[in-house]
Design a protein around this motif. Structure first.
Motif, PDB file in Angstrom:
ATOM      1  N   GLU A   1     130.798  37.570  45.094  1.00 26.27           N
ATOM      2  CA  GLU A   1     131.119  36.463  46.011  1.00 26.27           C
ATOM      3  C   GLU A   1     132.184  36.884  47.025  1.00 26.27           C
ATOM      4  N   LEU A   2     133.209  37.571  46.537  1.00 26.65           N
ATOM      5  CA  LEU A   2     134.295  37.990  47.436  1.00 26.65           C
ATOM      6  C   LEU A   2     133.805  38.975  48.490  1.00 26.65           C
ATOM      7  N   TYR A   3     132.949  39.921  48.094  1.00 25.72           N
ATOM      8  CA  TYR A   3     132.380  40.850  49.078  1.00 25.72           C
ATOM      9  C   TYR A   3     131.602  40.067  50.127  1.00 25.72           C
ATOM     10  N   LYS A   4     130.805  39.118  49.683  1.00 25.22           N
ATOM     11  CA  LYS A   4     129.985  38.332  50.608  1.00 25.22           C
ATOM     12  C   LYS A   4     130.871  37.507  51.545  1.00 25.22           C
ATOM     13  N   GLU A   5     131.924  36.890  50.984  1.00 21.99           N
ATOM     14  CA  GLU A   5     132.844  36.088  51.806  1.00 21.99           C
ATOM     15  C   GLU A   5     133.566  36.943  52.847  1.00 21.99           C
ATOM     16  N   ARG A   6     133.849  38.179  52.507  1.00 18.96           N
ATOM     17  CA  ARG A   6     134.653  39.047  53.378  1.00 18.96           C
ATOM     18  C   ARG A   6     133.813  40.089  54.115  1.00 18.96           C
TER      19      ARG A   6
END
Length: 156
Positions: A106-111
């Protein structure tokens, strides 16, 4: 532990990581007859080794960032922290690991925009390709979040 390659399981053996780092430094020392990496490291015939690393933007040839090489003491501290983290992670319940891997995805996708910009600056990849790479990483994290528990099952 499921690993492969010539150094499979080396991390789990006492001194395994240290041996891998030492061998890697030796390879750096021997490349093109130049001194290796590491602050205070010695190259051939006692020459002082490279003590800083630079990230150069291949599109502009400008230095993006400079790093001093880690000292032997700093490397030792990192290895000790890594060994502790490994011991913690290997005893973490599968469902908790799954949550962590999903959150990382999720964090990779958000950033994705920030990460793609970083890849573009450091590697010269077009932004579209950089985003594609990040999406691949996201899919790998998700795959192991979904399939990891089954892969960790005892098969004996």
């Amino acid at each position: 532990m499921r690993t492969s390659g010539p150094d499979a399981g080396a991390v789990a053996r006492p001194g395994g990581i240290r041996r891998l780092v030492r061998d890697y430094r030796g390879q750096l020392d021997n490349r093109d007859g130049r001194a290796g990496s590491g602050a205070g490291a010695r190259g051939h015939e006692g020459t002082k080794a490279v003590s800083e690393f630079k990230v150069v933007n291949p599109a502009t040839n400008l230095i993006e960032r400079e790093f001093t090489a880690a000292t032997d003491a700093e490397i030792e501290q990192m290895l000790e922290r890594s060994a502790r983290a490994y011991q913690f992670w290997r005893t973490t319940a599968k469902d908790e690991r799954t949550k962590v891997l999903r959150r990382v995805a999720e964090l990779y996708k958000e950033r994705i925009d920030d990460l793609a910009a970083l890849i573009t600056r450091e590697m010269g990849k077009p932004t579209r390709e950089a985003k594609g790479e990040i999406l691949l990483v996201v899919s790998i994290y998700r795959y192991y979040a979904e399939q990891g528990p089954a892969l960790l099952e005892d098969t004996s």
